[in-house]
Design a protein around this motif. Structure first.
Motif, PDB file in Angstrom:
ATOM      1  N   VAL A   7     -74.155   3.565  26.732  1.00 38.64           N
ATOM      2  CA  VAL A   7     -73.016   2.808  26.206  1.00 38.64           C
ATOM      3  C   VAL A   7     -73.352   2.411  24.767  1.00 38.64           C
ATOM      4  CG1 VAL A   7     -72.276   1.886  28.445  1.00 38.64           C
ATOM      5  CG2 VAL A   7     -73.898   0.600  27.062  1.00 38.64           C
ATOM      6  N   PRO A   8     -72.342   2.305  23.922  1.00 32.71           N
ATOM      7  CA  PRO A   8     -72.628   1.867  22.548  1.00 32.71           C
ATOM      8  C   PRO A   8     -72.930   0.375  22.506  1.00 32.71           C
ATOM      9  CG  PRO A   8     -70.273   2.276  22.830  1.00 32.71           C
ATOM     10  CD  PRO A   8     -70.943   2.673  24.117  1.00 32.71           C
ATOM     11  N   ILE A   9     -73.896   0.015  21.680  1.00 33.64           N
ATOM     12  CA  ILE A   9     -74.224  -1.400  21.482  1.00 33.64           C
ATOM     13  C   ILE A   9     -74.249  -1.688  19.989  1.00 33.64           C
ATOM     14  CG2 ILE A   9     -75.537  -1.636  23.628  1.00 33.64           C
ATOM     15  CD1 ILE A   9     -78.114  -1.539  21.894  1.00 33.64           C
ATOM     16  N   ALA A  10     -74.172  -2.955  19.676  1.00 30.94           N
ATOM     17  CA  ALA A  10     -74.302  -3.417  18.299  1.00 30.94           C
ATOM     18  C   ALA A  10     -75.405  -4.470  18.283  1.00 30.94           C
ATOM     19  CB  ALA A  10     -72.986  -4.012  17.817  1.00 30.94           C
ATOM     20  N   PHE A  11     -76.068  -4.606  17.131  1.00 30.54           N
ATOM     21  CA  PHE A  11     -77.136  -5.592  16.986  1.00 30.54           C
ATOM     22  C   PHE A  11     -77.425  -5.777  15.519  1.00 30.54           C
ATOM     23  CE2 PHE A  11     -78.916  -1.403  17.815  1.00 30.54           C
ATOM     24  CZ  PHE A  11     -79.696  -1.194  16.689  1.00 30.54           C
ATOM     25  N   GLU A  12     -78.198  -6.808  15.204  1.00 34.67           N
ATOM     26  CA  GLU A  12     -78.616  -7.079  13.833  1.00 34.67           C
ATOM     27  C   GLU A  12     -80.140  -7.092  13.789  1.00 34.67           C
ATOM     28  OE1 GLU A  12     -76.713 -10.681  12.459  1.00 34.67           O
ATOM     29  OE2 GLU A  12     -74.902 -10.125  13.567  1.00 34.67           O
ATOM     30  N   LEU A  13     -80.695  -6.319  12.860  1.00 33.74           N
ATOM     31  CA  LEU A  13     -82.149  -6.305  12.690  1.00 33.74           C
ATOM     32  C   LEU A  13     -82.610  -7.564  11.963  1.00 33.74           C
ATOM     33  CD1 LEU A  13     -83.017  -2.650  11.627  1.00 33.74           C
ATOM     34  CD2 LEU A  13     -83.550  -3.798  13.776  1.00 33.74           C
ATOM     35  N   PRO A  14     -83.775  -8.064  12.330  1.00 35.53           N
ATOM     36  CA  PRO A  14     -84.338  -9.197  11.587  1.00 35.53           C
ATOM     37  C   PRO A  14     -84.624  -8.788  10.143  1.00 35.53           C
ATOM     38  CG  PRO A  14     -85.500  -8.855  13.666  1.00 35.53           C
ATOM     39  CD  PRO A  14     -84.609  -7.669  13.456  1.00 35.53           C
ATOM     40  N   GLU A  15     -84.629  -9.757   9.270  1.00 33.25           N
ATOM     41  CA  GLU A  15     -84.875  -9.503   7.847  1.00 33.25           C
ATOM     42  C   GLU A  15     -86.215  -8.789   7.648  1.00 33.25           C
ATOM     43  OE1 GLU A  15     -85.381 -12.027   3.731  1.00 33.25           O
ATOM     44  OE2 GLU A  15     -84.110 -12.847   5.311  1.00 33.25           O
ATOM     45  N   GLY A  16     -86.197  -7.739   6.838  1.00 33.85           N
ATOM     46  CA  GLY A  16     -87.407  -6.991   6.510  1.00 33.85           C
ATOM     47  C   GLY A  16     -87.676  -5.811   7.428  1.00 33.85           C
ATOM     48  N   TRP A  17     -87.190  -5.847   8.660  1.00 35.96           N
ATOM     49  CA  TRP A  17     -87.389  -4.738   9.582  1.00 35.96           C
ATOM     50  C   TRP A  17     -86.495  -3.589   9.138  1.00 35.96           C
ATOM     51  CZ3 TRP A  17     -90.348  -4.847  14.240  1.00 35.96           C
ATOM     52  CH2 TRP A  17     -90.987  -6.068  14.481  1.00 35.96           C
ATOM     53  N   ARG A  18     -86.947  -2.343   9.382  1.00 39.54           N
ATOM     54  CA  ARG A  18     -86.117  -1.191   9.001  1.00 39.54           C
ATOM     55  C   ARG A  18     -86.109  -0.161  10.127  1.00 39.54           C
ATOM     56  NH1 ARG A  18     -89.114   3.100   8.000  1.00 39.54           N
ATOM     57  NH2 ARG A  18     -91.263   2.854   7.397  1.00 39.54           N
ATOM     58  N   ALA A  19     -84.993   0.529  10.207  1.00 42.40           N
ATOM     59  CA  ALA A  19     -84.861   1.583  11.213  1.00 42.40           C
ATOM     60  C   ALA A  19     -85.817   2.719  10.888  1.00 42.40           C
ATOM     61  CB  ALA A  19     -83.424   2.100  11.234  1.00 42.40           C
ATOM     62  N   ALA A  20     -86.316   3.368  11.929  1.00 39.75           N
ATOM     63  CA  ALA A  20     -87.237   4.501  11.773  1.00 39.75           C
ATOM     64  C   ALA A  20     -86.864   5.567  12.799  1.00 39.75           C
ATOM     65  CB  ALA A  20     -88.680   4.049  11.981  1.00 39.75           C
TER      66      ALA A  20
END
Length: 165
Positions: A7-20
């Protein structure tokens, strides 16, 4: 190869973290990976997300137990240091913390994992249950520093209905 969530989800990454890339981050079965900007002892703290349909009657505790057993087969010594049920009957959850020692780049490191299991029920068909697993992995030394980021991240995870607020 990275998997997709059921299922699709949405979220917010903490400051400074980056997708990899899950493959590049060493988590090929994850649907999503984020990495912390500052490694510790050669290990980069990371957050992973995976999930699957669970039409069976397995409880979140049983699903978490199976995860611990898979981890033991992969790395050996794993200790569950905390476990707590969260959420409500309509949106149950479970959190657990694991202590483990794993070989990373040829050296054994003491690592800690915080795992959050979230159960999402289809409102029109409760038999269609999805269980998401959100995992923070960090060195034992860095874990206290990144735990609050993970807790903040978990609070932002929600089904993505495609509507903007």
């Amino acid at each position: 190869m990275a998997t997709t969530l059921p299922v699709p989800i949405a979220f917010e990454l903490p400051e400074g973290w980056r997708a990899a890339s899950p493959d590049e981050a060493g988590a090929p079965g994850a649907a999503f990976v984020a990495v912390h900007p500052r490694p510790d002892a050669g290990f980069t703290a990371n957050i992973t997300i995976d999930g699957e349909y669970r039409p069976d009657a397995a409880t979140l505790s049983e699903i978490a137990d199976a995860s611990v057993e898979r981890m033991r087969r992969a790395v050996g010594s794993v200790e569950v240091t905390t476990r707590r049920e969260t959420g409500s009957a309509e949106a149950p959850g479970l959190t657990q913390t694991l202590a483990l020692s794993a070989a990373v780049k040829g050296a054994y490191l003491d690592l800690v994992q915080a795992q959050a299991y979230l159960s999402l029920l289809d409102v029109t068909d409760p038999a269609r249950r999805v269980v998401l697993r959100l995992v923070l992995t960090a060195t034992a030394a860095q874990f206290p520093e990144v735990l609050e980021d993970f807790q903040d991240f978990v609070r932002t995870v929600r089904p993505d209905t495609g509507q903007t607020s």
